[in-house]
Write an enzyme that holds these catalytic residues in place. Structure first.
Site, short mmCIF file in Angstrom:
data_model
loop_
_atom_site.label_atom_id
_atom_site.label_comp_id
_atom_site.label_asym_id
_atom_site.label_seq_id
_atom_site.Cartn_x
_atom_site.Cartn_y
_atom_site.Cartn_z
CB SER A 1 -4.80 3.49 -3.53
OG SER A 1 -4.64 2.56 -2.47
CE1 TYR B 1 -2.66 -0.28 -6.99
CE2 TYR B 1 -2.48 0.42 -4.71
CZ TYR B 1 -3.24 0.18 -5.82
OH TYR B 1 -4.61 0.39 -5.78
#
Length: 269
Positions: free
Chosen positions: A143, A157
């Site tokens: 990401s 995350y």
């Protein structure tokens, strides 16, 4: 030992039931690569496989990667069926909304198992076969969060995605001579179910249009990047520019910028 037949090499896609994982599966099917699809939701996997079987062979093997025994079980199921994996796509993942202490430890432990433990073990188990192929591929769906300063909310995350990027870079260096190409795909906000699951759809819907990426285009760039041996792929011109801005900002300034804008993208309660 019999020679590896490249035409029979399957692409194993985790988290293939929706979003970027399903788009990557469709992209490989478009290129004629047979598929092994895995995720928790067997009904969705079956529906996707039914769509793609007109183009390629599709095998469905459900697995819940939050279970510590799932990577070994998945590996053994693939081996029992006599399938050759020439491409490993580590896509399964999700976010835990809220601040670090807002969730029980069991929630974080399962997150770390899916996002770090399972990915690492699956790679370790399938890598010898990928090296034997002579042209193996590993596509790790990371990401843009892994390239940015950490933010409040979804506390683990960015760290998990940063690990995945560094892991991919090291794997690429270690396995290049064996013909294995490794790519970390680092998309920003992408049209998928991700933000519905994390409960942040209302927040992120207010973001400017340039920050949103098309799922199929992200998948195409990821598969192209893996084939080309690009260690990191950042889809979208806007995110490419933003990456350069972050790289050239002093660390303290980048963190202040993230702190100022966290409320636009994260529920940090």
């Amino acid at each position: 030992m019999s020679a590896i037949d490249p035409s029979r090499n399957h692409a194993l896609v985790t988290g293939a039931s929706s979003g970027i994982g399903a788009a990557i599966a469709r992209e490989y099917a478009r290129r004629g690569t047979p598929l092994i699809l895995t995720a928790r939701r067997e009904d969705r996997l079956d529906a996707l496989a039914d769509q793609l079987r007109g183009s390629v062979d599709c095998v469905v093997i459900p697995a819940d990667l939050a279970r510590p025994d799932a990577p070994l079980h998945l590996f053994e199921r693939v081996r029992e069926r006599g399938l050759q994996v020439g491409t490993l796509v580590n896509n399964a993942g999700y976010g835990v909304p809220g601040s670090f202490l807002a969730s029980d430890w069991t929630v974080h432990a399962q997150f770390l198992q899916v996002m770090i433990g399972a990915i690492t073990e699956l790679t370790w188990r399938f890598l010898p076969g990928l090296r034997a192929c002579g042209a193996g591929r590993i596509l790790n769906v990371a990401s843009f969060a892994g390239l940015s300063p950490g933010s409040r909310g979804q506390t683990l995350y960015a760290g998990a995605k940063s690990y995945l990027i560094k892991f991919s870079e090291s794997l690429a260096l270690e396995n290049a001579a064996a013909g294995v190409r490794v790519c970390a795909l680092c998309p920003g906000f992408t049209y998928s179910e991700f933000h519905d699951v994390t409960g942040t759809r209302g927040l992120v819907s207010q973001l400017p249009k340039w920050m949103w990426l098309d799922t199929d285009e992200v998948a195409r760039q990821g598969v192209d990047g893996a084939d080309a041996g690009r260690a990191i792929v950042v889809p979208g011109l806007g995110y490419k520019v933003l990456r350069q801005v972050i790289k050239h900002l002093p660390d303290a300034a980048a963190r202040r910028l993230m702190a100022k804008n966290t409320g636009r993208i994260r529920d940090a309660r």
